[in-house]
Design a protein around this motif. Sequence first.
Motif, PDB file in Angstrom:
ATOM      1  N   MET A   1       5.901   1.726  -0.705  1.00  0.00           N
ATOM      2  CA  MET A   1       4.547   1.676  -0.148  1.00  0.00           C
ATOM      3  C   MET A   1       3.710   0.605  -0.843  1.00  0.00           C
ATOM      4  O   MET A   1       2.989  -0.159  -0.191  1.00  0.00           O
ATOM      5  N   VAL A   2       3.818   0.539  -2.168  1.00  0.00           N
ATOM      6  CA  VAL A   2       3.068  -0.467  -2.926  1.00  0.00           C
ATOM      7  C   VAL A   2       3.486  -1.869  -2.499  1.00  0.00           C
ATOM      8  O   VAL A   2       2.641  -2.731  -2.211  1.00  0.00           O
TER       9      VAL A   2
ATOM     10  N   LEU B   1       6.981   5.763  -3.344  1.00  0.00           N
ATOM     11  CA  LEU B   1       5.748   5.083  -3.731  1.00  0.00           C
ATOM     12  C   LEU B   1       5.955   3.588  -3.925  1.00  0.00           C
ATOM     13  O   LEU B   1       5.106   2.775  -3.530  1.00  0.00           O
ATOM     14  N   ASN B   2       7.075   3.195  -4.505  1.00  0.00           N
ATOM     15  CA  ASN B   2       7.307   1.770  -4.758  1.00  0.00           C
ATOM     16  C   ASN B   2       7.362   0.979  -3.449  1.00  0.00           C
ATOM     17  O   ASN B   2       6.789  -0.105  -3.346  1.00  0.00           O
TER      18      ASN B   2
ATOM     19  N   LEU C   1      -2.179   8.309  -0.619  1.00  0.00           N
ATOM     20  CA  LEU C   1      -2.815   7.192  -1.311  1.00  0.00           C
ATOM     21  C   LEU C   1      -3.067   6.002  -0.393  1.00  0.00           C
ATOM     22  O   LEU C   1      -3.852   5.110  -0.728  1.00  0.00           O
ATOM     23  N   SER C   2      -2.414   5.973   0.746  1.00  0.00           N
ATOM     24  CA  SER C   2      -2.577   4.847   1.678  1.00  0.00           C
ATOM     25  C   SER C   2      -3.854   4.942   2.503  1.00  0.00           C
ATOM     26  O   SER C   2      -4.085   4.103   3.384  1.00  0.00           O
TER      27      SER C   2
ATOM     28  N   THR D   1       1.515  11.436   7.647  1.00  0.00           N
ATOM     29  CA  THR D   1       1.880  11.562   6.236  1.00  0.00           C
ATOM     30  C   THR D   1       2.559  12.903   5.984  1.00  0.00           C
ATOM     31  O   THR D   1       2.277  13.900   6.661  1.00  0.00           O
TER      32      THR D   1
ATOM     33  N   TYR E   1       6.506   4.022   5.046  1.00  0.00           N
ATOM     34  CA  TYR E   1       7.126   3.980   3.719  1.00  0.00           C
ATOM     35  C   TYR E   1       7.603   5.347   3.208  1.00  0.00           C
ATOM     36  O   TYR E   1       7.188   5.820   2.148  1.00  0.00           O
TER      37      TYR E   1
ATOM     38  N   TYR F   1       2.165  11.349  -2.205  1.00  0.00           N
ATOM     39  CA  TYR F   1       1.920   9.937  -2.510  1.00  0.00           C
ATOM     40  C   TYR F   1       1.482   9.156  -1.275  1.00  0.00           C
ATOM     41  O   TYR F   1       0.776   8.142  -1.389  1.00  0.00           O
ATOM     42  N   GLU F   2       1.880   9.613  -0.089  1.00  0.00           N
ATOM     43  CA  GLU F   2       1.519   8.902   1.135  1.00  0.00           C
ATOM     44  C   GLU F   2       0.018   8.975   1.417  1.00  0.00           C
ATOM     45  O   GLU F   2      -0.532   8.124   2.127  1.00  0.00           O
TER      46      GLU F   2
ATOM     47  N   PHE G   1      -6.131   3.263  -6.429  1.00  0.00           N
ATOM     48  CA  PHE G   1      -4.859   2.750  -5.913  1.00  0.00           C
ATOM     49  C   PHE G   1      -5.092   1.472  -5.107  1.00  0.00           C
ATOM     50  O   PHE G   1      -4.356   0.486  -5.246  1.00  0.00           O
TER      51      PHE G   1
END
Length: 364
Positions: free
Chosen positions: A248-249, A245-246, A164-165, A157, A241, A161-162, A337
């Motif tokens: 990744m989602v 963020l999009n 969050l995974s 990472t 990703y 935001y990464e 998340f």
Amino acid sequence: MGWVAVSILVRWLLGWVLGLRLPVLPAGSPVEPLSVSVLIPARNEESTLPHLLDGLARQSLRPLEVIVIDDHSSDRTTAIATEPRSGLPVRVLPSPSLPQGWCGKTWALHNGVLASRGELLVFLDADTEPGPEFLERLVAVHQQLGGLVSVQPYHRTEKPYEQLSLLFNLVGLLAVPLGPACGVAFGPAMATSRADYDRSGGHAAVAGKVVEDWFLAHAYEKVDLPVSAFLGYGQMSYRMYPGGLNDMVVGFDKNFATAAGEVRWSWMLAVVLWLSGLFWAAWCLPASLLGWPLVGDRALLSNVLVYGAYVLQLLVITRPVGRFGWINLLFPIPVLFFLGVFLMAILNLKRGQVRWKGRLFSTR
């Protein structure tokens, strides 16, 4: 000790049982020389492909050929793939027009296999980053175990935001058995002999599956071939990703919606029990501080201890999985998340389709 405390303790201990049994790709050298074809499906991978090709150029075991199958990219994927790299034998194969009933990745790899010459086929996603001994270890393990051998890369990472995974990476590993003949395959890095690939039906047998690795494992097991999987910690990494963020989602949503039904119920039950304890810990500390509804002990000290116990556990069991540091201290954030993307996946299951890389895929 009340029943709530006992329940949380049992769930926390279950996390250690699940998290401390994740085998890493073992060291080893091939017992006999083999010609190796490395096949890389690539669709708009100009930012990730250089890391993979540079890594392949530094391998202790040199492949016979590296074939990049360009899946109708609109960026500089082809130009980057053709740049010279220390004598690495790379060629680009344009993927033919996508026929009905196929996914882009399965079609690309199917055609790559047809164009390859090696005895051993190694499939690598374009965003993977192998260490210098990766191919040597992978070939050695395949010679020992046979069938289909795969590796889940270490998640490198970079941006906040990464982080969050965290739970997606962890739950995806805790919910399945790993090791020799475990019956699970990871798509980013897989190795198989050409003979076993043909015997299983190869990618033609999983043509329309967007999460092809799960179903390819089933195809091998149907013809009595072993399927083995390991972690790539120290040998293989990737940055999932990097596009934002999009992406990744949508990516995790796709995997959730299409592969959730493939997880064995006994493993999923164990993971759900552990997750329930984690969710409880995520709620209890803020609830005790802010006066929110709470079942059980409202004492701040006991809830701080529960929270700290889960922080410690996450720090330990995520170490071989990915680069997750500060987010472990704030694990209620990735919990929220995780739940949000899970709800989106349920909706996509109901709709029956999900969009990925400009294409619509069925989730049924």
